[in-house]
Scaffold this motif. Structure first.
Motif, mmCIF file in Angstrom:
data_model
loop_
_atom_site.group_PDB
_atom_site.id
_atom_site.type_symbol
_atom_site.label_atom_id
_atom_site.label_comp_id
_atom_site.label_asym_id
_atom_site.label_seq_id
_atom_site.Cartn_x
_atom_site.Cartn_y
_atom_site.Cartn_z
ATOM 1 N N HIS A 179 23.539 94.003 11.197
ATOM 2 C CA HIS A 179 23.945 95.347 11.601
ATOM 3 C C HIS A 179 23.664 95.645 13.072
ATOM 4 C CE1 HIS A 179 24.948 99.562 11.085
ATOM 5 N NE2 HIS A 179 23.768 99.924 11.543
ATOM 6 N N ASP A 180 22.481 95.282 13.556
ATOM 7 C CA ASP A 180 22.159 95.495 14.966
ATOM 8 C C ASP A 180 21.136 94.457 15.400
ATOM 9 O OD1 ASP A 180 19.522 96.424 14.295
ATOM 10 O OD2 ASP A 180 20.335 98.425 13.947
ATOM 11 N N SER A 181 20.720 94.519 16.664
ATOM 12 C CA SER A 181 19.868 93.473 17.233
ATOM 13 C C SER A 181 18.417 93.569 16.795
ATOM 14 C CB SER A 181 19.933 93.530 18.763
ATOM 15 O OG SER A 181 19.422 94.768 19.241
ATOM 16 N N ARG A 182 18.048 94.622 16.088
ATOM 17 C CA ARG A 182 16.650 94.816 15.687
ATOM 18 C C ARG A 182 16.432 94.708 14.186
ATOM 19 N NH1 ARG A 182 12.994 94.426 19.867
ATOM 20 N NH2 ARG A 182 13.916 95.312 21.761
ATOM 21 N N VAL A 183 17.469 94.383 13.425
ATOM 22 C CA VAL A 183 17.334 94.475 11.976
ATOM 23 C C VAL A 183 16.307 93.484 11.431
ATOM 24 C CG1 VAL A 183 19.287 92.919 11.512
ATOM 25 C CG2 VAL A 183 18.596 94.594 9.798
ATOM 26 N N LEU A 184 16.272 92.263 11.928
ATOM 27 C CA LEU A 184 15.288 91.307 11.415
ATOM 28 C C LEU A 184 13.874 91.674 11.861
ATOM 29 C CD1 LEU A 184 17.080 87.843 11.695
ATOM 30 C CD2 LEU A 184 16.956 89.426 9.757
ATOM 31 N N GLU A 185 13.752 92.235 13.053
ATOM 32 C CA GLU A 185 12.444 92.720 13.502
ATOM 33 C C GLU A 185 11.957 93.851 12.596
ATOM 34 O OE1 GLU A 185 10.425 94.077 17.716
ATOM 35 O OE2 GLU A 185 12.446 94.797 17.246
ATOM 36 N N GLU A 186 12.854 94.753 12.222
ATOM 37 C CA GLU A 186 12.484 95.853 11.324
ATOM 38 C C GLU A 186 12.131 95.345 9.928
ATOM 39 O OE1 GLU A 186 15.746 98.539 11.335
ATOM 40 O OE2 GLU A 186 15.554 99.075 13.446
ATOM 41 N N LEU A 187 12.804 94.281 9.502
ATOM 42 C CA LEU A 187 12.551 93.743 8.172
ATOM 43 C C LEU A 187 11.231 92.986 8.076
ATOM 44 C CD1 LEU A 187 16.062 92.349 7.133
ATOM 45 C CD2 LEU A 187 14.741 94.040 5.859
ATOM 46 N N SER A 188 10.806 92.358 9.166
ATOM 47 C CA SER A 188 9.681 91.417 9.126
ATOM 48 C C SER A 188 8.431 91.962 8.448
ATOM 49 C CB SER A 188 9.350 90.929 10.543
ATOM 50 O OG SER A 188 10.336 90.038 10.992
ATOM 51 N N PRO A 189 7.910 93.142 8.831
ATOM 52 C CA PRO A 189 6.690 93.616 8.156
ATOM 53 C C PRO A 189 6.902 93.911 6.678
ATOM 54 C CG PRO A 189 7.574 95.318 9.610
ATOM 55 C CD PRO A 189 8.330 94.060 9.907
ATOM 56 N N HIS A 190 8.112 94.336 6.304
ATOM 57 C CA HIS A 190 8.404 94.600 4.894
ATOM 58 C C HIS A 190 8.468 93.303 4.089
ATOM 59 C CE1 HIS A 190 9.228 98.827 5.743
ATOM 60 N NE2 HIS A 190 9.997 98.447 6.738
ATOM 61 N N LEU A 191 8.968 92.245 4.701
ATOM 62 C CA LEU A 191 9.020 90.954 4.020
ATOM 63 C C LEU A 191 7.615 90.428 3.769
ATOM 64 C CD1 LEU A 191 11.964 89.226 5.941
ATOM 65 C CD2 LEU A 191 12.054 90.410 3.737
ATOM 66 N N ALA A 192 6.756 90.548 4.767
ATOM 67 C CA ALA A 192 5.371 90.105 4.598
ATOM 68 C C ALA A 192 4.665 90.934 3.524
ATOM 69 C CB ALA A 192 4.633 90.202 5.930
ATOM 70 N N ALA A 193 4.901 92.251 3.526
ATOM 71 C CA ALA A 193 4.269 93.125 2.530
ATOM 72 C C ALA A 193 4.787 92.816 1.131
ATOM 73 C CB ALA A 193 4.525 94.585 2.884
ATOM 74 N N ALA A 194 6.090 92.520 1.025
ATOM 75 C CA ALA A 194 6.664 92.193 -0.283
ATOM 76 C C ALA A 194 6.028 90.938 -0.852
ATOM 77 C CB ALA A 194 8.178 92.007 -0.157
ATOM 78 N N LEU A 195 5.877 89.924 -0.015
ATOM 79 C CA LEU A 195 5.299 88.678 -0.503
ATOM 80 C C LEU A 195 3.854 88.875 -0.931
ATOM 81 C CD1 LEU A 195 6.052 85.779 -1.041
ATOM 82 C CD2 LEU A 195 5.263 85.187 1.255
ATOM 83 N N ALA A 196 3.132 89.734 -0.219
ATOM 84 C CA ALA A 196 1.749 90.040 -0.606
ATOM 85 C C ALA A 196 1.695 90.664 -1.999
ATOM 86 C CB ALA A 196 1.111 90.964 0.422
ATOM 87 N N GLN A 197 2.806 91.336 -2.393
ATOM 88 C CA GLN A 197 2.896 91.941 -3.735
ATOM 89 C C GLN A 197 3.600 91.017 -4.730
ATOM 90 O OE1 GLN A 197 4.338 96.156 -3.546
ATOM 91 N NE2 GLN A 197 4.367 95.799 -1.348
ATOM 92 N N ARG A 198 3.846 89.763 -4.314
ATOM 93 C CA ARG A 198 4.540 88.766 -5.140
ATOM 94 C C ARG A 198 5.975 89.190 -5.463
ATOM 95 N NH1 ARG A 198 0.949 84.941 -6.833
ATOM 96 N NH2 ARG A 198 -1.272 85.483 -6.754
ATOM 97 N N LEU A 199 6.601 89.915 -4.549
ATOM 98 C CA LEU A 199 8.009 90.280 -4.688
ATOM 99 C C LEU A 199 8.829 89.304 -3.857
ATOM 100 C CD1 LEU A 199 7.720 94.167 -4.326
ATOM 101 C CD2 LEU A 199 7.837 92.828 -6.436
ATOM 102 N N THR A 200 9.824 88.689 -4.467
ATOM 103 C CA THR A 200 10.576 87.631 -3.788
ATOM 104 C C THR A 200 12.027 88.008 -3.492
ATOM 105 O OG1 THR A 200 11.001 86.649 -5.972
ATOM 106 C CG2 THR A 200 9.153 85.762 -4.704
ATOM 107 N N ILE A 201 12.415 89.251 -3.783
ATOM 108 C CA ILE A 201 13.747 89.752 -3.443
ATOM 109 C C ILE A 201 13.586 91.100 -2.750
ATOM 110 C CG2 ILE A 201 15.981 90.525 -4.331
ATOM 111 C CD1 ILE A 201 15.629 88.660 -6.687
#
Length: 286
Positions: free
Chosen positions: A100-122
């Motif tokens: 969508h824009d040039s920052r979308v993966l940067e915005e996603l990164s902390p949420h991806l790390a937090a999801a994995l800490a909760q054992r969420l894989t999607i």
């Protein structure tokens, strides 16, 4: 969990393309312009003859791995991409899609790390549906609490270009079923979400998806629903339910209008129906 994954997990973008020269560069550029993120791009070409391969070769500085050879469809292509992927998280795009824009993966990164800490894989966000001019005509994506029943009944699927899959998920349940032409992502998600739940990020538009792909035509939508039905039966769910039958009926109505009125008039008629029930125009905007 490593410090690197906590900060910026490596995201693999797998792009499947077949004769997609007109839109592939836009897709590639959307990946290369990502700021503040760790990302790799893999392109799986199905043996294009329209210049797509030349375009891929011209972008080798941005593409970590690629192949061009005939394949058995998009899910075969995605599986080939998975065999090459090194990322912690994986996103699947078509050549018509773009971040969508040039920052979308940067915005996603902390949420991806937090999801994995909760054992969420999607993890999924919203997908903007755009027309050929890039104008947004609709948004796909809803909270899992609202989507769950519709998903299990076969009338809704998470918008795959807006989904991030952790690589451990494929190690746990396998890859895409290549016998599907259109609904292989639904079958895979059904496999995964029977025993897991995803994380929804309503504030992030992950991808823009250009309307007009294989699943957008009424005849292909009908095939998709038949594959969805087969997937549900395969996983021990009833072949029919009221919501699924209603979705099937809507597709048959669209097919009938296409044949009776022609595409342009059918699109106007469908948007009139949307207006009557309080929805904004869609069919005449795409």
């Amino acid at each position: 969990m490593s410090n690197q994954e906590l900060c910026a997990p490596l995201v693999t973008i797998i792009v499947a393309v077949f004769n997609g020269q007109s839109t592939l560069q836009r897709c590639i550029d959307s990946v290369t312009r990502q700021a503040g993120a760790s990302v790799e791009l893999i392109v799986i070409d199905g043996g294009s003859t329209d210049g797509s391969v030349d375009l891929i070769k011209a972008n080798l500085g941005a593409i970590r791995d690629w192949v061009s050879e005939s394949d058995r469809g998009i899910y075969h292509a995605w599986n080939k991409g998975l065999a090459r992927a090194k990322g912690d998280w994986i996103c699947f795009l078509g050549a018509d899609d773009y971040l969508h824009d040039s920052r979308v993966l940067e915005e996603l990164s902390p949420h991806l790390a937090a999801a994995l800490a909760q054992r969420l894989t999607i993890v999924y966000g919203q997908v903007a549906l755009v027309n050929k001019s890039g104008i947004e005509v609709d948004y796909l994506g809803m909270p899992w609490e609202s989507a769950y029943k519709r998903f299990m009944q076969g009338s809704y699927c998470l918008p795959t270009p807006g989904v991030m899959f952790h690589r451990s998920l494929f190690e746990a349940i396998g890859h895409f079923d290549e016998s599907n032409r259109i609904a292989g992502d639904y079958e895979f998600l059904l496999r995964a979400l029977k025993t897991r739940k995803p994380l929804y990020l309503p504030q992030i538009v992950v991808t823009d998806m250009q309307h007009g792909g294989i699943s957008s035509l009424p005849a292909n939508t009908l095939l998709s629903l038949r594959e969805v039905q087969a997937a549900r039966v395969k996983h021990g769910l009833p072949a029919f339910n009221l919501r699924f039958v209603a979705a099937l009926a809507r597709v048959y109505v669209r097919l009938l209008l296409w044949r009776m009125l022609g595409e342009a008039s059918a699109r106007r008629a469908l948007d009139l129906g949307r207006w009557i029930v309080g929805k904004r125009a869609y069919w005449t905007k795409t």
